[in-house]
Design a protein around this motif. Structure first.
Motif, PDB file in Angstrom:
ATOM      1  N   MET A   1      56.048   3.529 -64.304  1.00 25.65           N
ATOM      2  CA  MET A   1      57.000   2.683 -65.005  1.00 25.65           C
ATOM      3  C   MET A   1      56.476   2.709 -66.502  1.00 25.65           C
ATOM      4  O   MET A   1      55.343   2.654 -66.960  1.00 25.65           O
ATOM      5  CB  MET A   1      57.119   1.290 -64.609  1.00 25.65           C
ATOM      6  N   GLU A   2      57.446   3.002 -67.434  1.00 23.07           N
ATOM      7  CA  GLU A   2      57.131   3.125 -68.780  1.00 23.07           C
ATOM      8  C   GLU A   2      56.876   1.922 -69.299  1.00 23.07           C
ATOM      9  O   GLU A   2      57.276   0.784 -68.960  1.00 23.07           O
ATOM     10  CB  GLU A   2      58.437   3.539 -69.628  1.00 23.07           C
ATOM     11  N   PHE A   4      56.799  -0.991 -72.426  1.00 27.93           N
ATOM     12  CA  PHE A   4      57.400  -1.412 -73.692  1.00 27.93           C
ATOM     13  C   PHE A   4      56.478  -1.264 -74.858  1.00 27.93           C
ATOM     14  O   PHE A   4      55.357  -1.626 -74.812  1.00 27.93           O
ATOM     15  CB  PHE A   4      57.995  -2.808 -73.399  1.00 27.93           C
ATOM     16  N   GLN A  13      64.650  -2.858 -75.901  1.00 22.70           N
ATOM     17  CA  GLN A  13      64.075  -1.506 -75.463  1.00 22.70           C
ATOM     18  C   GLN A  13      64.798  -1.776 -74.005  1.00 22.70           C
ATOM     19  O   GLN A  13      64.942  -0.443 -73.380  1.00 22.70           O
ATOM     20  CB  GLN A  13      62.402  -1.844 -75.256  1.00 22.70           C
ATOM     21  N   LEU A  14      64.746  -2.651 -73.009  1.00 23.49           N
ATOM     22  CA  LEU A  14      65.108  -2.712 -71.821  1.00 23.49           C
ATOM     23  C   LEU A  14      67.084  -2.161 -72.006  1.00 23.49           C
ATOM     24  O   LEU A  14      67.621  -1.209 -71.240  1.00 23.49           O
ATOM     25  CB  LEU A  14      65.495  -4.012 -71.188  1.00 23.49           C
ATOM     26  N   ASP A  16      68.192  -0.144 -74.134  1.00 21.19           N
ATOM     27  CA  ASP A  16      68.433   1.259 -74.490  1.00 21.19           C
ATOM     28  C   ASP A  16      67.841   1.902 -73.094  1.00 21.19           C
ATOM     29  O   ASP A  16      68.827   2.743 -72.900  1.00 21.19           O
ATOM     30  CB  ASP A  16      67.067   1.649 -75.445  1.00 21.19           C
ATOM     31  N   ARG A  17      67.117   1.389 -72.262  1.00 23.02           N
ATOM     32  CA  ARG A  17      66.803   2.163 -71.098  1.00 23.02           C
ATOM     33  C   ARG A  17      68.082   2.052 -70.061  1.00 23.02           C
ATOM     34  O   ARG A  17      68.606   3.053 -69.608  1.00 23.02           O
ATOM     35  CB  ARG A  17      65.670   1.457 -70.139  1.00 23.02           C
ATOM     36  N   ILE A  18      68.856   0.866 -70.141  1.00 18.24           N
ATOM     37  CA  ILE A  18      70.002   0.795 -69.081  1.00 18.24           C
ATOM     38  C   ILE A  18      71.018   1.730 -69.867  1.00 18.24           C
ATOM     39  O   ILE A  18      71.849   2.445 -68.818  1.00 18.24           O
ATOM     40  CB  ILE A  18      70.386  -0.471 -68.820  1.00 18.24           C
ATOM     41  N   ARG A  20      70.771   4.435 -71.736  1.00 17.82           N
ATOM     42  CA  ARG A  20      70.551   5.646 -71.485  1.00 17.82           C
ATOM     43  C   ARG A  20      71.136   6.170 -69.864  1.00 17.82           C
ATOM     44  O   ARG A  20      71.317   7.112 -69.559  1.00 17.82           O
ATOM     45  CB  ARG A  20      69.229   6.054 -71.654  1.00 17.82           C
ATOM     46  N   GLN A  21      70.538   5.294 -68.988  1.00 19.58           N
ATOM     47  CA  GLN A  21      70.931   5.537 -67.569  1.00 19.58           C
ATOM     48  C   GLN A  21      72.361   5.574 -67.215  1.00 19.58           C
ATOM     49  O   GLN A  21      72.915   6.466 -66.505  1.00 19.58           O
ATOM     50  CB  GLN A  21      70.305   4.513 -66.778  1.00 19.58           C
ATOM     51  N   TYR A  43      60.537  -5.495 -64.109  1.00 19.54           N
ATOM     52  CA  TYR A  43      60.074  -5.060 -65.145  1.00 19.54           C
ATOM     53  C   TYR A  43      59.030  -6.018 -65.759  1.00 19.54           C
ATOM     54  O   TYR A  43      58.451  -5.907 -67.015  1.00 19.54           O
ATOM     55  CB  TYR A  43      61.045  -4.746 -66.178  1.00 19.54           C
ATOM     56  N   THR A  53      69.379  -9.021 -72.381  1.00 13.31           N
ATOM     57  CA  THR A  53      69.817  -7.700 -72.453  1.00 13.31           C
ATOM     58  C   THR A  53      71.054  -7.716 -71.852  1.00 13.31           C
ATOM     59  O   THR A  53      71.925  -6.763 -72.310  1.00 13.31           O
ATOM     60  CB  THR A  53      68.807  -7.072 -71.723  1.00 13.31           C
TER      61      THR A  53
END
Length: 125
Positions: A1-2, A4, A13-14, A16-18, A20-21, A43, A53
């Motif tokens: 897992m990446e 933060f 940041q979370l 952004d991840r969601i 992008r998904q 997370y 988020t």
């Protein structure tokens, strides 16, 4: 897992991840997201951060909360397409800014990008 990055708020940041998904299609329109509690466990973050988020992404039209059912990826394709185009524009803008800072002209950037994409296509064949 990446991990933060400590220099930017974790909730962004979370988000952004969601985001992008969703944009990449990893998360589909109408798909249910984990509960706030489960996402916090996944997370290793405070549920309040996850709530922030989800609220941010709901404000942007990426997510929808259905009372008693949970949080879902928006089914509004127009909104998702708009967000995809926005992300593309932002990524291109950042790329061009960096290239200009390095001293490349628009023509050099276009030539380099065209060459790169042509080589990537050949590698896919």
């Amino acid at each position: 897992m990446e991990e933060f990055n400590a220099s930017r708020p974790i909730y962004l940041q979370l988000a952004d991840r969601i985001h992008r998904q969703v944009i990449s299609g990893e998360l589909k329109a109408g798909e249910k997201l984990p509960s706030i509690r489960d996402m916090g466990i996944k997370y290793n973050m405070n549920p309040n951060t996850v709530q922030r988020t989800y609220s941010e992404l709901e404000r942007e039209g990426i997510l929808e909360t259905k009372r008693g059912q949970g949080t879902f990826v928006s089914e509004r394709q127009d909104r998702l397409v708009q967000q995809r185009d926005k992300l593309k524009r932002e990524q291109i803008e950042q790329f061009v800014i960096v290239m200009h800072e390095l001293g490349f002209t628009a023509a050099e950037i276009l030539t380099g990008l065209t060459d790169y994409l042509n080589n990537v296509k050949k590698g896919d064949e």
